[in-house]
Design a protein around this motif. Structure first.
Motif, PDB file in Angstrom:
ATOM      1  N   ASN A  32       2.281  13.630  -3.520  1.00  0.00           N
ATOM      2  CA  ASN A  32       0.783  12.287  -3.590  1.00  0.00           C
ATOM      3  C   ASN A  32       1.651  10.667  -3.958  1.00  0.00           C
ATOM      4  O   ASN A  32       1.387   9.796  -4.073  1.00  0.00           O
ATOM      5  N   HIS A  33       2.292  10.983  -5.479  1.00  0.00           N
ATOM      6  CA  HIS A  33       3.263  10.272  -5.430  1.00  0.00           C
ATOM      7  C   HIS A  33       3.891   8.832  -4.980  1.00  0.00           C
ATOM      8  O   HIS A  33       3.600   7.721  -5.314  1.00  0.00           O
ATOM      9  N   MET A  34       4.817   9.841  -4.440  1.00  0.00           N
ATOM     10  CA  MET A  34       5.944   9.393  -3.424  1.00  0.00           C
ATOM     11  C   MET A  34       4.839   8.560  -1.914  1.00  0.00           C
ATOM     12  O   MET A  34       4.990   7.104  -1.463  1.00  0.00           O
ATOM     13  N   VAL A  35       3.599   8.667  -1.527  1.00  0.00           N
ATOM     14  CA  VAL A  35       3.022   8.706  -0.761  1.00  0.00           C
ATOM     15  C   VAL A  35       2.227   7.411  -1.072  1.00  0.00           C
ATOM     16  O   VAL A  35       2.134   6.729  -0.580  1.00  0.00           O
ATOM     17  N   ASN A  36       1.599   7.389  -2.299  1.00  0.00           N
ATOM     18  CA  ASN A  36       0.898   6.381  -3.374  1.00  0.00           C
ATOM     19  C   ASN A  36       1.597   5.415  -3.061  1.00  0.00           C
ATOM     20  O   ASN A  36       0.616   4.197  -2.779  1.00  0.00           O
ATOM     21  N   TYR A  37       2.831   5.146  -3.869  1.00  0.00           N
ATOM     22  CA  TYR A  37       3.655   4.226  -3.849  1.00  0.00           C
ATOM     23  C   TYR A  37       4.515   3.804  -2.500  1.00  0.00           C
ATOM     24  O   TYR A  37       4.518   2.103  -2.950  1.00  0.00           O
ATOM     25  N   ARG A  38       4.194   4.470  -1.745  1.00  0.00           N
ATOM     26  CA  ARG A  38       4.941   3.819  -0.388  1.00  0.00           C
ATOM     27  C   ARG A  38       4.060   2.657   0.255  1.00  0.00           C
ATOM     28  O   ARG A  38       3.762   1.644  -0.176  1.00  0.00           O
ATOM     29  N   GLU A  39       2.011   3.359   0.050  1.00  0.00           N
ATOM     30  CA  GLU A  39       0.947   2.650   0.644  1.00  0.00           C
ATOM     31  C   GLU A  39       1.003   1.284  -0.224  1.00  0.00           C
ATOM     32  O   GLU A  39       0.815  -0.249  -0.260  1.00  0.00           O
ATOM     33  N   PHE A  40       1.549   1.605  -1.641  1.00  0.00           N
ATOM     34  CA  PHE A  40       1.743   0.010  -3.117  1.00  0.00           C
ATOM     35  C   PHE A  40       2.507  -0.349  -2.693  1.00  0.00           C
ATOM     36  O   PHE A  40       2.355  -1.732  -2.586  1.00  0.00           O
ATOM     37  N   SER A  41       3.620  -0.342  -2.017  1.00  0.00           N
ATOM     38  CA  SER A  41       4.912  -1.061  -2.272  1.00  0.00           C
ATOM     39  C   SER A  41       4.742  -2.273  -0.803  1.00  0.00           C
ATOM     40  O   SER A  41       5.169  -3.313  -0.632  1.00  0.00           O
ATOM     41  N   GLN A  42       3.927  -1.516   0.613  1.00  0.00           N
ATOM     42  CA  GLN A  42       3.824  -2.089   1.306  1.00  0.00           C
ATOM     43  C   GLN A  42       2.781  -2.745   1.177  1.00  0.00           C
ATOM     44  O   GLN A  42       2.432  -4.365   1.768  1.00  0.00           O
ATOM     45  N   GLN A  43       1.111  -3.069   0.277  1.00  0.00           N
ATOM     46  CA  GLN A  43       1.026  -3.912   0.289  1.00  0.00           C
ATOM     47  C   GLN A  43       0.538  -4.813  -0.461  1.00  0.00           C
ATOM     48  O   GLN A  43       0.640  -5.653  -0.348  1.00  0.00           O
ATOM     49  N   HIS A  44       1.816  -4.277  -2.165  1.00  0.00           N
ATOM     50  CA  HIS A  44       2.610  -5.429  -1.913  1.00  0.00           C
ATOM     51  C   HIS A  44       3.442  -6.383  -2.241  1.00  0.00           C
ATOM     52  O   HIS A  44       3.624  -7.718  -2.174  1.00  0.00           O
ATOM     53  N   ASN A  45       3.614  -5.974  -0.289  1.00  0.00           N
ATOM     54  CA  ASN A  45       4.286  -7.091   0.603  1.00  0.00           C
ATOM     55  C   ASN A  45       3.969  -7.456   1.065  1.00  0.00           C
ATOM     56  O   ASN A  45       4.179  -8.923   1.256  1.00  0.00           O
ATOM     57  N   ASN A  46       3.191  -6.979   1.195  1.00  0.00           N
ATOM     58  CA  ASN A  46       2.053  -8.446   2.633  1.00  0.00           C
ATOM     59  C   ASN A  46       1.226  -9.446   2.051  1.00  0.00           C
ATOM     60  O   ASN A  46       1.232 -10.140   2.012  1.00  0.00           O
ATOM     61  N   PHE A  47       1.470  -8.575  -0.002  1.00  0.00           N
ATOM     62  CA  PHE A  47       0.560  -9.970  -1.010  1.00  0.00           C
ATOM     63  C   PHE A  47       1.126 -10.929  -0.888  1.00  0.00           C
ATOM     64  O   PHE A  47       0.871 -11.622  -0.962  1.00  0.00           O
ATOM     65  N   ILE A  48       2.706 -10.915  -0.918  1.00  0.00           N
ATOM     66  CA  ILE A  48       3.820 -11.950  -1.039  1.00  0.00           C
ATOM     67  C   ILE A  48       3.571 -12.410   0.249  1.00  0.00           C
ATOM     68  O   ILE A  48       3.685 -14.472  -0.212  1.00  0.00           O
ATOM     69  N   ILE A  49       3.630 -12.206   1.216  1.00  0.00           N
ATOM     70  CA  ILE A  49       3.492 -12.983   1.946  1.00  0.00           C
ATOM     71  C   ILE A  49       2.568 -13.572   2.491  1.00  0.00           C
ATOM     72  O   ILE A  49       2.840 -15.841   2.879  1.00  0.00           O
ATOM     73  N   LYS A  50       1.047 -13.418   1.870  1.00  0.00           N
ATOM     74  CA  LYS A  50      -0.453 -14.564   2.177  1.00  0.00           C
ATOM     75  C   LYS A  50      -0.147 -14.637   0.909  1.00  0.00           C
ATOM     76  O   LYS A  50      -0.729 -16.137   0.821  1.00  0.00           O
ATOM     77  N   LEU A  51       0.932 -14.943  -0.144  1.00  0.00           N
ATOM     78  CA  LEU A  51       0.983 -16.031  -0.978  1.00  0.00           C
ATOM     79  C   LEU A  51       1.720 -17.324  -0.877  1.00  0.00           C
ATOM     80  O   LEU A  51       1.334 -18.178  -1.171  1.00  0.00           O
ATOM     81  N   THR A  52       2.766 -16.523   0.491  1.00  0.00           N
ATOM     82  CA  THR A  52       3.358 -17.909   0.251  1.00  0.00           C
ATOM     83  C   THR A  52       2.268 -18.856   1.123  1.00  0.00           C
ATOM     84  O   THR A  52       2.528 -20.544   1.200  1.00  0.00           O
ATOM     85  N   ASP A  53       1.587 -18.709   1.894  1.00  0.00           N
ATOM     86  CA  ASP A  53      -0.230 -19.220   2.761  1.00  0.00           C
ATOM     87  C   ASP A  53      -0.164 -19.951   1.428  1.00  0.00           C
ATOM     88  O   ASP A  53      -1.267 -20.789   1.984  1.00  0.00           O
ATOM     89  N   LEU A  54      -0.355 -19.201   0.534  1.00  0.00           N
ATOM     90  CA  LEU A  54      -1.828 -19.543  -0.656  1.00  0.00           C
ATOM     91  C   LEU A  54      -1.166 -20.744  -1.605  1.00  0.00           C
ATOM     92  O   LEU A  54      -1.530 -22.125  -1.542  1.00  0.00           O
ATOM     93  N   ILE A  55       0.301 -21.090  -1.411  1.00  0.00           N
ATOM     94  CA  ILE A  55       1.510 -22.090  -2.478  1.00  0.00           C
ATOM     95  C   ILE A  55       1.069 -23.455  -1.477  1.00  0.00           C
ATOM     96  O   ILE A  55       1.318 -24.175  -2.203  1.00  0.00           O
ATOM     97  N   VAL A  56       1.094 -23.281  -0.401  1.00  0.00           N
ATOM     98  CA  VAL A  56       0.443 -24.880   0.636  1.00  0.00           C
ATOM     99  C   VAL A  56      -0.389 -25.582   0.833  1.00  0.00           C
ATOM    100  O   VAL A  56      -0.756 -26.808   1.320  1.00  0.00           O
ATOM    101  N   ILE A  57      -2.151 -25.156   0.352  1.00  0.00           N
ATOM    102  CA  ILE A  57      -2.931 -25.089   0.409  1.00  0.00           C
ATOM    103  C   ILE A  57      -3.151 -26.758  -0.250  1.00  0.00           C
ATOM    104  O   ILE A  57      -2.204 -27.025  -1.284  1.00  0.00           O
TER     105      ILE A  57
END
Length: 626
Positions: A298-323
């Motif tokens: 469960n710990h490994m699955v949890n961190y896998r999902e969290f890391s994927q969400q974290h990576n997608n969030f960083i991609i979202k932030l690249t769109d934010l900083i150009v607003i």
């Protein structure tokens, strides 16, 4: 008889006052004194009633006075009794609070003692591994010396062979063969020893690397134990919810509400090598291995999902900083609700000039008042507010003054370099209950970048406004240079003021031959001396800002402007001689301001627009009227 009775009552009153004074030292003593006081008063009353029954008609006035004195004494006794009960209740309350503080102190002391013991154990382990490392280094040095000696022996053997081959002495073939064979055997023996020593050296290096790895893990554990951010900093002990305003330095908040045994097993497993984990896992009882594997999976699955969400969030932030606009920023924040898996994500920004907080939803502007509720607490305390519960809480007031209640809400303040917070982020109704901590973490990251984008947008707006002002100044400067006389110059200055500064008012006072005059709609108005606040500025030869010009000592209604708005007065100098004075009122549209700056602070500062305006008028005047 009446005098004696009053003396006794006074004595009773004094004893009551002394009893009240000692109330803070002992509650039992107060109770005893109180009982004695009541008994004394009852005895006195009984004795006085017996005496009163024997009084004659002539003694009635004295009796009346005595009764009045007794009534006053009884009222004082009642007042003292009320105070006694109040002080007793305060004393019990203080005792309760003191017991709570002592319990908290004992809890903190036990936690500190436990951490000190753990730290001491880790330090001892660290010393032990340091000693092992030193021993291995000594062994390596010894092996290196032995290898050097073997290398020297090999070189000597090769030299012997070379001497034998180069020698002119003729040996018998058998003797030469025997010598060569012995030398070759000896050489092979040395080679085998060198190979074995090399293998031993490699093993020692591997052991040394393992010890270094253990040493680094222990060092990291010591550093982590000494960090300030612990579980207690993320948990509100009263409400048992996670809350933080700054971005956390680790992910300890994701495991706060896990089983203690589960947390210990996972943390130990992550610090071990594969071999150590295998040995440690084999020591676990057979009936508990399944649950431990489930925890780890469960710990490994949890961190896998969290890391994927974290990576997608960083991609979202690249769109934010150009607003670059607030409308795009509002739309971006609304779209982030799907990413965070919440029903609604709202950005509220402060507008100091109206006192409202504003947002845009579905193309419509919405304004609220943050004078009470959770919004007010979040902004005043400058920290996040966690209301992620099913209970409905008061958040804010709408533009009509109605109270708005809402459940499952998380608020994050936008703290910038301004006097007050720029606004806040509102997270409403997460769709997954097990992701509350992750939602708060990503909200804190989003809030940090939103603050940066807001400041960038405001700076861009200021730059654009300054550029527009400079264009207006250049065009109006050309108009000033086309003036033929001072009357036309005055009219051009007022036209320039109306275009650049909009609703402010402006006057220019000319100074010639120690006289002051100005043009107004009624005609030329003059005064035959240097007077008023403008005259004082002309003599000081320095610009000044006045919040209330009419209250100045040197105010002159013939020359100075009559206004309640702040006034900026600027002298036009040539060769250190004042030739004219500009009076300019500053309204809210001219004061230096920022969207999130306190206007009271801005009113005490010189307006950049007014300064540029006056400098432009001064340059045109000096060029036109030499």
């Amino acid at each position: 008889m009446s005098k004696k009775r009053l003396d006794r009552l006074d004595a009773g009153q004094c004893s009551t006052d002394r009893s009240h004074h000692k109330n803070n030292n002992s509650t039992d003593l107060n109770f005893t004194l109180h009982q004695r006081l009541n008994s004394n008063v009852d005895e006195q009353l009984q004795s006085k009633i017996t005496l009163f029954s024997k009084f004659k008609q002539k003694e009635l006035p004295q009796v009346n006075d005595s009764l009045q004195g007794m009534a006053q004494t009884l009222s004082k006794v009642s007042f003292n009794e009320i105070q006694h009960h109040q002080l007793q209740r305060d004393y019990e309350k203080i005792k309760t609070e003191l017991a709570q503080f002592r319990a908290q102190q004992i809890k903190l002391y036990s936690t500190i003692t436990k951490l000190q013991k753990d730290n001491q154990i880790l330090i001892e382990k660290l010393k032990f591994y340091d000693e092992e490392k030193l021993n291995l280094q000594r062994k390596i040095q010894i092996e290196q010396k032995q290898n050097e000696e073997l290398t020297k022996k090999l070189k000597r053997s090769e030299q012997r062979i070379q001497i034998i081959l180069e020698s002119n002495i003729i040996f018998q073939k058998d003797q030469i063969k025997t010598t060569l064979l012995d030398t070759l055997h000896e050489n092979e023996h040395y080679k085998m020893e060198a190979i074995q020593k090399q293998k031993d050296l490699q093993k020692l290096q591997i052991n040394n690397n393992n010890l270094n790895h253990k040493l680094n893990r222990l060092t990291n554990r010591i550093v982590a134990a000494q960090r300030h951010q612990t579980e207690s900093e993320f948990i509100d002990q009263d409400k048992m919810v996670i809350t933080f305003t700054e971005i956390p330095t680790n992910f300890i908040f994701r495991h706060i509400f896990q089983n203690i045994e589960c947390k210990q097993f996972i943390s130990t497993s992550l610090e071990q090598t594969p071999e150590q984990f295998g040995s440690h896992f084999n020591l676990i009882p057979q009936d508990q291995k399944k649950i431990h594997l489930i925890w780890l999976f469960n710990h490994m699955v949890n961190y896998r999902e969290f890391s994927q969400q974290h990576n997608n969030f960083i991609i979202k932030l690249t769109d934010l900083i150009v607003i670059k606009t607030y409308s795009d920023l509002y739309a971006f924040i609304q779209n982030m609700s799907q990413f965070l898996k919440v029903q609604r994500l709202t950005l509220w920004l402060r507008d100091y000039w109206t006192g409202f907080f504003e947002t845009i939803q579905e193309g419509q502007s919405q304004k609220i008042i943050c004078s009470k509720g959770a919004f007010k607490d979040c902004l005043e305390q400058r920290e996040a507010v966690n209301k992620l519960t099913a209970q409905r809480h008061l958040l804010y007031q709408d533009s009509k003054g109605d109270d708005i209640y809402q459940e499952n809400t998380y608020l994050y303040p936008l703290i910038t370099d301004t006097v007050l917070p720029a606004g806040l982020l509102e997270v409403f109704q997460p769709t997954q209950n097990n992701s509350y901590s992750d939602i708060q973490y990503f909200t804190s990251l989003l809030g940090t970048f939103v603050k940066i984008v807001v400041q960038k947008i405001e700076n861009d707006i200021v730059i654009q406004n300054v550029a527009k002002q400079k264009d207006i100044l250049i065009s109006q400067f050309l108009c000033l240079m086309q003036s033929n006389d001072k009357l036309q110059f005055t009219n051009s200055v007022k036209e320039m003021q109306s275009k650049l500064l909009q609703i402010s008012t402006c006057e220019i006072i000319f100074i010639e031959n120690n006289q002051m005059f100005k043009y107004n709609p009624q005609g030329l108005q003059s005064i035959s001396c240097i007077a008023g606040v403008c005259g004082q500025i002309a003599q000081d030869k320095k610009p000044a800002f006045f919040s209330n010009l009419t209250k100045q000592v040197h105010y002159n209604q013939l020359i100075d402007m009559y206004t309640l708005a702040p006034v900026y007065i600027y002298p036009i100098l040539r060769d250190n001689e004042c030739k004219a004075v500009i009076e300019l009122t500053l309204t809210n549209k001219q004061i230096d301001r920022h969207r999130f700056r306190d206007p009271l602070t801005s009113l005490n500062q010189q307006s950049n627009q007014a300064r540029m305006f006056c400098e432009c008028v001064q340059t045109a005047y000096l060029c036109k009227f030499n």
